[in-house]
Write a protein that holds these residues in place. Structure first.
Motif, PDB file in Angstrom:
ATOM      1  N   GLU A   1       6.716 -13.552  -8.649  1.00 20.50           N
ATOM      2  CA  GLU A   1       6.472 -14.964  -8.440  1.00 20.50           C
ATOM      3  C   GLU A   1       5.932 -15.250  -7.030  1.00 20.50           C
ATOM      4  N   PHE A   2       6.392 -14.497  -6.057  1.00 17.19           N
ATOM      5  CA  PHE A   2       5.978 -14.748  -4.681  1.00 17.19           C
ATOM      6  C   PHE A   2       4.936 -13.753  -4.175  1.00 17.19           C
ATOM      7  N   ASN A   3       4.566 -12.791  -4.987  1.00 16.77           N
ATOM      8  CA  ASN A   3       3.560 -11.789  -4.622  1.00 16.77           C
ATOM      9  C   ASN A   3       3.836 -11.116  -3.293  1.00 16.77           C
ATOM     10  N   VAL A   4       5.066 -10.714  -3.097  1.00 17.17           N
ATOM     11  CA  VAL A   4       5.441  -9.995  -1.885  1.00 17.17           C
ATOM     12  C   VAL A   4       6.499  -8.960  -2.271  1.00 17.17           C
ATOM     13  N   THR A   5       6.402  -7.801  -1.668  1.00 16.60           N
ATOM     14  CA  THR A   5       7.351  -6.745  -2.001  1.00 16.60           C
ATOM     15  C   THR A   5       8.529  -6.743  -1.027  1.00 16.60           C
ATOM     16  N   TYR A  15       6.614  -9.887  11.813  1.00 14.00           N
ATOM     17  CA  TYR A  15       7.100 -11.200  12.250  1.00 14.00           C
ATOM     18  C   TYR A  15       6.290 -12.351  11.689  1.00 14.00           C
ATOM     19  N   GLY A  16       4.993 -12.199  11.585  1.00 11.48           N
ATOM     20  CA  GLY A  16       4.151 -13.285  11.123  1.00 11.48           C
ATOM     21  C   GLY A  16       4.281 -13.611   9.647  1.00 11.48           C
ATOM     22  N   SER A  17       4.982 -12.791   8.895  1.00 11.02           N
ATOM     23  CA  SER A  17       5.106 -12.993   7.458  1.00 11.02           C
ATOM     24  C   SER A  17       5.977 -14.212   7.143  1.00 11.02           C
ATOM     25  N   ILE A  18       5.379 -15.177   6.451  1.00 10.50           N
ATOM     26  CA  ILE A  18       6.130 -16.366   6.045  1.00 10.50           C
ATOM     27  C   ILE A  18       7.297 -15.972   5.147  1.00 10.50           C
ATOM     28  N   HIS A  19       7.063 -15.040   4.233  1.00  7.06           N
ATOM     29  CA  HIS A  19       8.118 -14.631   3.312  1.00  7.06           C
ATOM     30  C   HIS A  19       9.262 -13.955   4.056  1.00  7.06           C
ATOM     31  N   ARG A  20       8.942 -13.178   5.062  1.00 11.71           N
ATOM     32  CA  ARG A  20       9.974 -12.512   5.865  1.00 11.71           C
ATOM     33  C   ARG A  20      10.804 -13.549   6.611  1.00 11.71           C
ATOM     34  N   ARG A  21      10.151 -14.507   7.243  1.00 15.13           N
ATOM     35  CA  ARG A  21      10.893 -15.540   7.967  1.00 15.13           C
ATOM     36  C   ARG A  21      11.751 -16.371   7.014  1.00 15.13           C
ATOM     37  N   ALA A  22      11.208 -16.700   5.853  1.00 14.42           N
ATOM     38  CA  ALA A  22      11.976 -17.458   4.864  1.00 14.42           C
ATOM     39  C   ALA A  22      13.185 -16.654   4.391  1.00 14.42           C
ATOM     40  N   ALA A  23      13.005 -15.353   4.173  1.00 13.16           N
ATOM     41  CA  ALA A  23      14.114 -14.504   3.728  1.00 13.16           C
ATOM     42  C   ALA A  23      15.211 -14.430   4.782  1.00 13.16           C
ATOM     43  N   ILE A  24      14.817 -14.309   6.043  1.00 23.61           N
ATOM     44  CA  ILE A  24      15.811 -14.278   7.125  1.00 23.61           C
ATOM     45  C   ILE A  24      16.604 -15.580   7.135  1.00 23.61           C
ATOM     46  N   TYR A  25      15.910 -16.696   7.067  1.00 25.59           N
ATOM     47  CA  TYR A  25      16.557 -18.007   7.065  1.00 25.59           C
ATOM     48  C   TYR A  25      17.512 -18.155   5.882  1.00 25.59           C
ATOM     49  N   LEU A  26      17.041 -17.789   4.697  1.00 25.22           N
ATOM     50  CA  LEU A  26      17.880 -17.952   3.503  1.00 25.22           C
ATOM     51  C   LEU A  26      19.077 -17.007   3.512  1.00 25.22           C
ATOM     52  N   CYS A  27      18.910 -15.814   4.050  1.00 28.06           N
ATOM     53  CA  CYS A  27      20.060 -14.910   4.186  1.00 28.06           C
ATOM     54  C   CYS A  27      21.103 -15.526   5.106  1.00 28.06           C
ATOM     55  N   ARG A  28      20.649 -16.174   6.152  1.00 27.80           N
ATOM     56  CA  ARG A  28      21.579 -16.832   7.072  1.00 27.80           C
ATOM     57  C   ARG A  28      22.288 -17.987   6.383  1.00 27.80           C
ATOM     58  N   SER A  66       5.238 -30.811  10.940  1.00 28.99           N
ATOM     59  CA  SER A  66       4.485 -31.219   9.757  1.00 28.99           C
ATOM     60  C   SER A  66       4.773 -30.250   8.618  1.00 28.99           C
ATOM     61  N   ARG A  67       4.600 -30.708   7.407  1.00 26.68           N
ATOM     62  CA  ARG A  67       4.871 -29.867   6.227  1.00 26.68           C
ATOM     63  C   ARG A  67       4.042 -28.598   6.328  1.00 26.68           C
ATOM     64  N   THR A  68       4.707 -27.495   6.360  1.00 32.87           N
ATOM     65  CA  THR A  68       4.038 -26.225   6.591  1.00 32.87           C
ATOM     66  C   THR A  68       4.184 -25.304   5.394  1.00 32.87           C
ATOM     67  N   PRO A  69       3.347 -24.288   5.313  1.00 35.70           N
ATOM     68  CA  PRO A  69       3.534 -23.280   4.261  1.00 35.70           C
ATOM     69  C   PRO A  69       4.930 -22.646   4.338  1.00 35.70           C
ATOM     70  N   LEU A  70       5.485 -22.527   5.539  1.00 36.90           N
ATOM     71  CA  LEU A  70       6.828 -21.969   5.686  1.00 36.90           C
ATOM     72  C   LEU A  70       7.856 -22.848   4.986  1.00 36.90           C
ATOM     73  N   ALA A  71       7.816 -24.139   5.218  1.00 37.98           N
ATOM     74  CA  ALA A  71       8.758 -25.057   4.569  1.00 37.98           C
ATOM     75  C   ALA A  71       8.586 -25.032   3.054  1.00 37.98           C
ATOM     76  N   GLU A  72       7.346 -24.971   2.594  1.00 39.90           N
ATOM     77  CA  GLU A  72       7.091 -24.919   1.155  1.00 39.90           C
ATOM     78  C   GLU A  72       7.630 -23.628   0.543  1.00 39.90           C
ATOM     79  N   THR A  73       7.445 -22.519   1.239  1.00 38.11           N
ATOM     80  CA  THR A  73       7.951 -21.226   0.752  1.00 38.11           C
ATOM     81  C   THR A  73       9.470 -21.247   0.694  1.00 38.11           C
TER      82      THR A  73
END
Length: 93
Positions: A1-5, A15-28, A66-73
């Motif tokens: 669904e997210f096209n990321v492994t 570090y620049g990976s939106i999915h990586r940053r989102a995963a770190i945040y959600l794990c927290r 502003s609404r960012t791809p990070l927030a959407e992810t």
């Protein structure tokens, strides 16, 4: 669904990976892991590095930027995490 492994998310130096940053945040948000444990899990990120990512994500989610791809992810990933587990529901029936 997210096209990321998993490898991309856990890879050190992504570090620049939106999915990586989102995963770190959600794990927290969804676990009781310490910042140090999260840092180890995500390839040796320092505690302050984890804290920086979490604060940036929280800011994006709370609309302080502003609404960012990070927030959407993060929103999409949260929706998936909040879905009931079908296997658990079937086991209860």
């Amino acid at each position: 669904e997210f096209n990321v492994t998993r490898e991309v998310i856990l890879r050190r130096g992504s570090y620049g990976s939106i999915h990586r940053r989102a995963a770190i945040y959600l794990c927290r948000q969804y676990t009781t892991w310490t910042m140090s444990s999260l840092g180890d899990f995500f390839g040796g990120i320092s505690t302050s590095g984890i804290n920086t990512v979490v604060r940036a994500c929280r800011s994006a989610v709370n609309g302080e930027t502003s609404r960012t791809p990070l927030a959407e992810t993060i929103g999409k990933m949260t929706a998936v995490l909040d879905q009931p587990n079908r296997q658990s529901e079937e086991a209860l029936q």
